[in-house]
Design a protein around this motif. Sequence first.
Motif, PDB file in Angstrom:
ATOM      1  N   ASP A   1       0.846  -1.187   0.000  1.00 20.19           N
ATOM      2  CA  ASP A   1       0.000   0.000   0.000  1.00 20.19           C
ATOM      3  C   ASP A   1       0.888   1.247   0.000  1.00 20.19           C
ATOM      4  O   ASP A   1       1.779   1.382   0.838  1.00 20.19           O
ATOM      5  CB  ASP A   1      -0.883  -0.013   1.255  1.00 20.19           C
ATOM      6  N   PRO A   2       0.673   2.176  -0.930  1.00 21.38           N
ATOM      7  CA  PRO A   2       1.527   3.364  -0.980  1.00 21.38           C
ATOM      8  C   PRO A   2       1.415   4.251   0.262  1.00 21.38           C
ATOM      9  O   PRO A   2       2.285   5.082   0.499  1.00 21.38           O
ATOM     10  CB  PRO A   2       1.054   4.110  -2.231  1.00 21.38           C
ATOM     11  N   GLY A   3       0.378   4.056   1.080  1.00 18.59           N
ATOM     12  CA  GLY A   3       0.221   4.855   2.293  1.00 18.59           C
ATOM     13  C   GLY A   3       1.026   4.338   3.473  1.00 18.59           C
ATOM     14  O   GLY A   3       1.031   4.946   4.536  1.00 18.59           O
ATOM     15  N   ILE A   4       1.711   3.210   3.307  1.00 16.77           N
ATOM     16  CA  ILE A   4       2.495   2.620   4.392  1.00 16.77           C
ATOM     17  C   ILE A   4       3.895   3.222   4.383  1.00 16.77           C
ATOM     18  O   ILE A   4       4.541   3.299   3.343  1.00 16.77           O
ATOM     19  CB  ILE A   4       2.560   1.081   4.251  1.00 16.77           C
ATOM     20  N   THR A   5       4.365   3.639   5.552  1.00 24.68           N
ATOM     21  CA  THR A   5       5.700   4.231   5.668  1.00 24.68           C
ATOM     22  C   THR A   5       6.766   3.134   5.671  1.00 24.68           C
ATOM     23  O   THR A   5       6.467   1.946   5.874  1.00 24.68           O
ATOM     24  CB  THR A   5       5.822   5.051   6.958  1.00 24.68           C
ATOM     25  N   GLU A   6       8.020   3.548   5.501  1.00 22.72           N
ATOM     26  CA  GLU A   6       9.120   2.584   5.549  1.00 22.72           C
ATOM     27  C   GLU A   6       9.215   1.934   6.928  1.00 22.72           C
ATOM     28  O   GLU A   6       9.498   0.738   7.032  1.00 22.72           O
ATOM     29  CB  GLU A   6      10.443   3.258   5.172  1.00 22.72           C
ATOM     30  N   ASP A   7       8.963   2.690   7.994  1.00 23.52           N
ATOM     31  CA  ASP A   7       8.966   2.109   9.347  1.00 23.52           C
ATOM     32  C   ASP A   7       7.875   1.050   9.475  1.00 23.52           C
ATOM     33  O   ASP A   7       8.087  -0.007  10.081  1.00 23.52           O
ATOM     34  CB  ASP A   7       8.765   3.188  10.414  1.00 23.52           C
ATOM     35  N   GLU A   8       6.699   1.328   8.926  1.00 25.73           N
ATOM     36  CA  GLU A   8       5.600   0.350   8.968  1.00 25.73           C
ATOM     37  C   GLU A   8       5.946  -0.885   8.150  1.00 25.73           C
ATOM     38  O   GLU A   8       5.658  -2.009   8.575  1.00 25.73           O
ATOM     39  CB  GLU A   8       4.308   0.994   8.473  1.00 25.73           C
ATOM     40  N   ARG A   9       6.579  -0.700   6.988  1.00 22.60           N
ATOM     41  CA  ARG A   9       7.000  -1.843   6.167  1.00 22.60           C
ATOM     42  C   ARG A   9       7.978  -2.728   6.956  1.00 22.60           C
ATOM     43  O   ARG A   9       7.888  -3.942   6.943  1.00 22.60           O
ATOM     44  CB  ARG A   9       7.670  -1.378   4.878  1.00 22.60           C
ATOM     45  N   ARG A  10       8.911  -2.079   7.629  1.00 24.82           N
ATOM     46  CA  ARG A  10       9.888  -2.816   8.431  1.00 24.82           C
ATOM     47  C   ARG A  10       9.188  -3.585   9.554  1.00 24.82           C
ATOM     48  O   ARG A  10       9.495  -4.748   9.815  1.00 24.82           O
ATOM     49  CB  ARG A  10      10.919  -1.819   8.991  1.00 24.82           C
ATOM     50  N   THR A  11       8.215  -2.951  10.209  1.00 26.14           N
ATOM     51  CA  THR A  11       7.468  -3.617  11.280  1.00 26.14           C
ATOM     52  C   THR A  11       6.693  -4.812  10.739  1.00 26.14           C
ATOM     53  O   THR A  11       6.690  -5.890  11.352  1.00 26.14           O
ATOM     54  CB  THR A  11       6.509  -2.619  11.964  1.00 26.14           C
ATOM     55  N   ILE A  12       6.052  -4.648   9.601  1.00 25.22           N
ATOM     56  CA  ILE A  12       5.306  -5.758   8.986  1.00 25.22           C
ATOM     57  C   ILE A  12       6.249  -6.914   8.678  1.00 25.22           C
ATOM     58  O   ILE A  12       5.950  -8.078   8.974  1.00 25.22           O
ATOM     59  CB  ILE A  12       4.557  -5.281   7.730  1.00 25.22           C
ATOM     60  N   THR A  13       7.412  -6.611   8.096  1.00 28.27           N
ATOM     61  CA  THR A  13       8.396  -7.655   7.774  1.00 28.27           C
ATOM     62  C   THR A  13       8.847  -8.384   9.037  1.00 28.27           C
ATOM     63  O   THR A  13       8.947  -9.610   9.049  1.00 28.27           O
ATOM     64  CB  THR A  13       9.608  -7.028   7.045  1.00 28.27           C
ATOM     65  N   GLU A  14       9.106  -7.631  10.104  1.00 29.49           N
ATOM     66  CA  GLU A  14       9.519  -8.241  11.370  1.00 29.49           C
ATOM     67  C   GLU A  14       8.412  -9.112  11.956  1.00 29.49           C
ATOM     68  O   GLU A  14       8.674 -10.214  12.457  1.00 29.49           O
ATOM     69  CB  GLU A  14       9.915  -7.159  12.375  1.00 29.49           C
ATOM     70  N   MET A  15       7.185  -8.626  11.908  1.00 32.73           N
ATOM     71  CA  MET A  15       6.063  -9.404  12.454  1.00 32.73           C
ATOM     72  C   MET A  15       5.827 -10.668  11.637  1.00 32.73           C
ATOM     73  O   MET A  15       5.543 -11.736  12.202  1.00 32.73           O
ATOM     74  CB  MET A  15       4.799  -8.547  12.501  1.00 32.73           C
ATOM     75  N   MET A  16       5.949 -10.582  10.313  1.00 30.44           N
ATOM     76  CA  MET A  16       5.794 -11.781   9.484  1.00 30.44           C
ATOM     77  C   MET A  16       6.869 -12.809   9.821  1.00 30.44           C
ATOM     78  O   MET A  16       6.588 -13.996   9.914  1.00 30.44           O
ATOM     79  CB  MET A  16       5.832 -11.426   8.000  1.00 30.44           C
ATOM     80  N   ALA A  17       8.102 -12.347  10.026  1.00 27.88           N
ATOM     81  CA  ALA A  17       9.201 -13.260  10.361  1.00 27.88           C
ATOM     82  C   ALA A  17       8.943 -13.985  11.677  1.00 27.88           C
ATOM     83  O   ALA A  17       9.328 -15.145  11.842  1.00 27.88           O
ATOM     84  CB  ALA A  17      10.522 -12.490  10.426  1.00 27.88           C
ATOM     85  N   LYS A  18       8.265 -13.324  12.619  1.00 27.04           N
ATOM     86  CA  LYS A  18       7.929 -13.944  13.906  1.00 27.04           C
ATOM     87  C   LYS A  18       6.624 -14.728  13.845  1.00 27.04           C
ATOM     88  O   LYS A  18       6.266 -15.423  14.790  1.00 27.04           O
ATOM     89  CB  LYS A  18       7.798 -12.880  14.998  1.00 27.04           C
ATOM     90  N   GLY A  19       5.875 -14.584  12.746  1.00 30.00           N
ATOM     91  CA  GLY A  19       4.596 -15.275  12.643  1.00 30.00           C
ATOM     92  C   GLY A  19       3.493 -14.604  13.425  1.00 30.00           C
ATOM     93  O   GLY A  19       2.530 -15.253  13.835  1.00 30.00           O
ATOM     94  N   THR A  20       3.604 -13.289  13.635  1.00 30.46           N
ATOM     95  CA  THR A  20       2.600 -12.591  14.430  1.00 30.46           C
ATOM     96  C   THR A  20       1.803 -11.571  13.628  1.00 30.46           C
ATOM     97  O   THR A  20       1.049 -10.789  14.200  1.00 30.46           O
ATOM     98  CB  THR A  20       3.258 -11.865  15.627  1.00 30.46           C
ATOM     99  N   TYR A  21       1.931 -11.557  12.310  1.00 32.93           N
ATOM    100  CA  TYR A  21       1.250 -10.540  11.506  1.00 32.93           C
ATOM    101  C   TYR A  21      -0.118 -11.010  11.012  1.00 32.93           C
ATOM    102  O   TYR A  21      -1.119 -10.369  11.236  1.00 32.93           O
ATOM    103  CB  TYR A  21       2.127 -10.125  10.327  1.00 32.93           C
ATOM    104  N   GLY A  22      -0.168 -12.145  10.334  1.00 31.27           N
ATOM    105  CA  GLY A  22      -1.430 -12.625   9.786  1.00 31.27           C
ATOM    106  C   GLY A  22      -1.868 -13.931  10.423  1.00 31.27           C
ATOM    107  O   GLY A  22      -1.039 -14.754  10.809  1.00 31.27           O
ATOM    108  N   TRP A  23      -3.181 -14.105  10.552  1.00 27.19           N
ATOM    109  CA  TRP A  23      -3.715 -15.381  11.042  1.00 27.19           C
ATOM    110  C   TRP A  23      -5.161 -15.515  10.603  1.00 27.19           C
ATOM    111  O   TRP A  23      -5.811 -14.533  10.258  1.00 27.19           O
ATOM    112  CB  TRP A  23      -3.559 -15.522  12.550  1.00 27.19           C
ATOM    113  N   ILE A  24      -5.619 -16.763  10.603  1.00 27.98           N
ATOM    114  CA  ILE A  24      -6.998 -17.046  10.220  1.00 27.98           C
ATOM    115  C   ILE A  24      -7.474 -18.266  11.010  1.00 27.98           C
ATOM    116  O   ILE A  24      -6.679 -19.139  11.376  1.00 27.98           O
ATOM    117  CB  ILE A  24      -7.116 -17.274   8.703  1.00 27.98           C
ATOM    118  N   LEU A  25      -8.755 -18.302  11.265  1.00 31.32           N
ATOM    119  CA  LEU A  25      -9.373 -19.430  11.960  1.00 31.32           C
ATOM    120  C   LEU A  25     -10.280 -20.159  10.966  1.00 31.32           C
ATOM    121  O   LEU A  25     -11.214 -19.565  10.427  1.00 31.32           O
ATOM    122  CB  LEU A  25     -10.185 -18.930  13.160  1.00 31.32           C
ATOM    123  N   LEU A  26      -9.979 -21.430  10.722  1.00 28.11           N
ATOM    124  CA  LEU A  26     -10.790 -22.279   9.859  1.00 28.11           C
ATOM    125  C   LEU A  26     -11.538 -23.280  10.740  1.00 28.11           C
ATOM    126  O   LEU A  26     -11.259 -23.393  11.928  1.00 28.11           O
ATOM    127  CB  LEU A  26      -9.899 -23.019   8.850  1.00 28.11           C
TER     128      LEU A  26
END
Length: 136
Positions: free
Chosen positions: A62-87
């Motif tokens: 998303d073009p509205g996301i800052t570089e700091d936010e991109r870095r946070t998203i990348t870090e959270m994905m690496a830890k497995g804490t960014y996305g989840w779903i319940l099936l």
Amino acid sequence: MELTIHTTVLPHEDPDASLAFFLDVLGFEVRSDVGQGRMRWITVGPAGQPGTSILLAPPAVDPGITEDERRTITEMMAKGTYGWILLAAPDLDAVFEKVAAGGTEVVQEPTRQPYGVRDCAFRDPAGNLIRVQELG
């Protein structure tokens, strides 16, 4: 007013690995696949449920996301804490056996939770937490 859940979004780092997981391990089907390389938006969903989908999307584009936010998203994905779903599934043990046999990272084997549900958890190739709750 009548609302339904149409699509939810999970991030991916490797679209081919994510696609293989959702198709081969979970048995979902492809609804659409647009873009190219790592910049692909892939919609998948359970067979027989055309009104419910998961959009596998590249994170932080998303073009509205800052570089700091991109870095946070990348870090959270690496830890497995960014996305989840319940099936949910009627036969949790069969789902767990198939997922575990596919070499998927298991987070929790089928367990009766203190709040009453029986579920299990694992991670998809992007690190997203996938919980499966037993129906019934």
